[in-house]
Enzyme design. Structure first.
Site, short mmCIF file in Angstrom:
data_model
loop_
_atom_site.label_atom_id
_atom_site.label_comp_id
_atom_site.label_asym_id
_atom_site.label_seq_id
_atom_site.Cartn_x
_atom_site.Cartn_y
_atom_site.Cartn_z
CG HIS A 88 -0.97 7.12 -1.14
ND1 HIS A 88 -2.20 7.19 -1.73
CD2 HIS A 88 -1.15 6.47 0.04
CE1 HIS A 88 -3.11 6.61 -0.94
NE2 HIS A 88 -2.48 6.17 0.14
CG HIS B 200 -9.90 4.61 3.36
ND1 HIS B 200 -8.69 5.29 3.45
CD2 HIS B 200 -10.67 5.09 4.38
CE1 HIS B 200 -8.75 6.15 4.46
NE2 HIS B 200 -9.93 6.05 5.04
CE LYS C 171 -7.88 2.13 -0.52
NZ LYS C 171 -6.77 3.05 -0.28
CG ASP D 147 -1.71 4.93 3.97
OD1 ASP D 147 -1.80 5.22 2.77
OD2 ASP D 147 -2.47 5.37 4.84
CG HIS E 194 -1.87 1.14 1.29
ND1 HIS E 194 -3.19 0.95 1.61
CD2 HIS E 194 -1.74 2.47 1.05
CE1 HIS E 194 -3.82 2.11 1.59
NE2 HIS E 194 -2.95 3.05 1.25
CG HIS F 156 -4.90 2.37 5.86
ND1 HIS F 156 -6.25 2.37 6.12
CD2 HIS F 156 -4.77 2.99 4.66
CE1 HIS F 156 -6.89 2.97 5.14
NE2 HIS F 156 -6.01 3.35 4.24
O1 DOR Z 1 -3.41 9.66 5.49
C1 DOR Z 1 -3.78 9.32 4.39
N1 DOR Z 1 -3.22 9.86 3.28
N2 DOR Z 1 -4.75 8.42 4.28
C2 DOR Z 1 -5.29 8.10 3.10
O2 DOR Z 1 -6.20 7.31 3.06
C3 DOR Z 1 -4.85 8.78 1.85
C4 DOR Z 1 -3.50 9.31 2.00
C5 DOR Z 1 -3.12 10.28 0.91
O3 DOR Z 1 -3.31 9.96 -0.27
O4 DOR Z 1 -2.61 11.35 1.23
ZN ZN Z 2 -3.41 5.00 1.54
#
Ligand code: DOR
Ligand code: ZN
Length: 345
Positions: free
Chosen positions: A16, A137, A100, A248, A14, A175
């Site tokens: 980003h 999520h 997702k 995450d 997971h 998460h």
């Molecule tokens: O803290 C987070 N940041 N939780 C999420 O679900 C998305 C993520 C983000 O993309 O910044």
């Molecule tokens: Zn995430």
């Protein structure tokens, strides 16, 4: 007590990675630590089609430094209008590893998310039929539900009913942050697993709120009470194959977090393995680290284990106060701290 540990190269289930210059800046950190990563699709313009995911995968590959082996595993962002045929085609063509589910407005760039799981019933039925995993999520968004209760209420209102109706659906509860989630995952079938972040193993909600508001400890789902952190540490280090590594890692510019309305997300990619291993060390469970970091995830997803090995040693590493990601200053998790373990390169 051994001063080194050598394990199969881990994956991040997971992450980003963003896009543009920030992608150029942050991709190297994930690729340095992990062989593969499940890349979240919540770009400013969400990744909702096979073509968009294939193009994003190309941009990620172009951001990986030469000579580094890394495979991005792409996900489809589900909306109320997702076409089951598009999902199936993407999965069959090897573009979509998973899809997702963001409840609409639950977090960063989730405005196009799903307003009611009833609206994606066809897509979920198709996913169950073809064995395509669903990353979730798990928070409700109703204004009347306290932010600290949103994960638990999601289990009761959405996840439990969904799995009763589609008992074969492969679900990754992403998460997780509560003992309620641990209890749910423990009690579910083998088709239900969960990722756990480093921050939810290290911090409880005091880290965010004691002595001043600390925006760099804020992410979603938000860190909870200490008893929840302890339940997560127990689950991660239990040896259960249901739990696996998912950072995450969610980079935001320093000024976007240090703001009157700071963004949710903790950038933990640069020292993720060091951070996780410290937890396993503190829990006397170093022997279970490889399962959590390198075996449980691929087994759950039905993918081969990595053959390469990595070594961490006890030389320790100082985490910088700030990292330059393609011209954007980002404060990493553990900024200014010294972690006990170091990934050898
Ligand atoms: O803290 C987070 N940041 N939780 C999420 O679900 C998305 C993520 C983000 O993309 O910044
Ligand atoms: Zn995430």
């Amino acid at each position: 007590m051994s001063d080194t540990i050598t394990i199969r190269r881990p994956d991040d289930w997971h992450v980003h990675l963003r896009d543009g210059e920030v992608l150029q800046g942050v991709a190297q950190f994930t690729a340095r630590q992990f062989a593969r990563a499940i890349v979240m699709p919540n770009l400013a313009s969400p990744v909702t089609s096979v073509d968009a995911a294939a193009a994003y995968r190309e941009r990620i590959m172009a951001a990986i430094p030469a000579g580094v082996e890394f495979t991005p595993l792409m996900t489809c962002y589900l909306t109320d209008h997702t076409d089951p045929d598009e999902l199936e085609r993407g999965h069959r063509e090897g573009v979509f590893t998973a899809a997702k589910l963001y409840p609409a407005n639950a977090t960063t760039n989730s405005a196009h998310g799903v307003s009611d799981v009833a609206n994606i019933r066809d897509a979920l039925e198709r996913m169950a039929a073809i064995g395509m995993p669903l990353c979730v999520h798990g928070e409700v968004t109703d204004a009347e539900i306290d932010v600290f209760d949103r994960e638990k209420v999601f289990i009761d209102r959405v996840l439990e009913p969904l799995l009763r109706e589609l008992p074969g659906l492969k679900v990754i509860f992403e998460h997780i942050t509560t003992e309620d989630a641990v209890r749910f995952v423990d009690g579910a079938g083998d088709n239900v697993g969960a990722t756990i972040t480093p921050q939810h193993l290290h911090i409880n909600r005091n880290a965010m709120l004691v002595g001043g508001i600390r925006p760099h400890a804020y992410c979603l789902p938000v860190a909870k009470r200490e008893r929840h952190r302890l339940a997560l540490r127990k689950a991660a280090t239990s040896g259960s194959a249901k739990y696996f590594l998912g950072t995450d890692s969610a980079p935001h510019a320093r000024e976007a977090k240090e703001s009157a309305c700071g963004c949710a997300g903790i950038f933990n990619a640069p020292y993720a393995l060091e951070s996780y291993l410290q937890v396993f060390d503190e829990e006397g469970a170093i022997d279970r680290f490889e399962g959590f970091a390198s075996e449980n995830g691929p087994r759950f997803y039905g993918l081969p284990l990595n053959e390469a090995r990595i070594t961490l040693d006890r030389s320790g590493v100082e985490v910088p106060g700030e990292i330059d990601a393609g011209g954007t200053a980002i404060v990493p998790f553990h900024a200014g701290e010294t972690l006990r373990w170091t990934l050898r390169l």
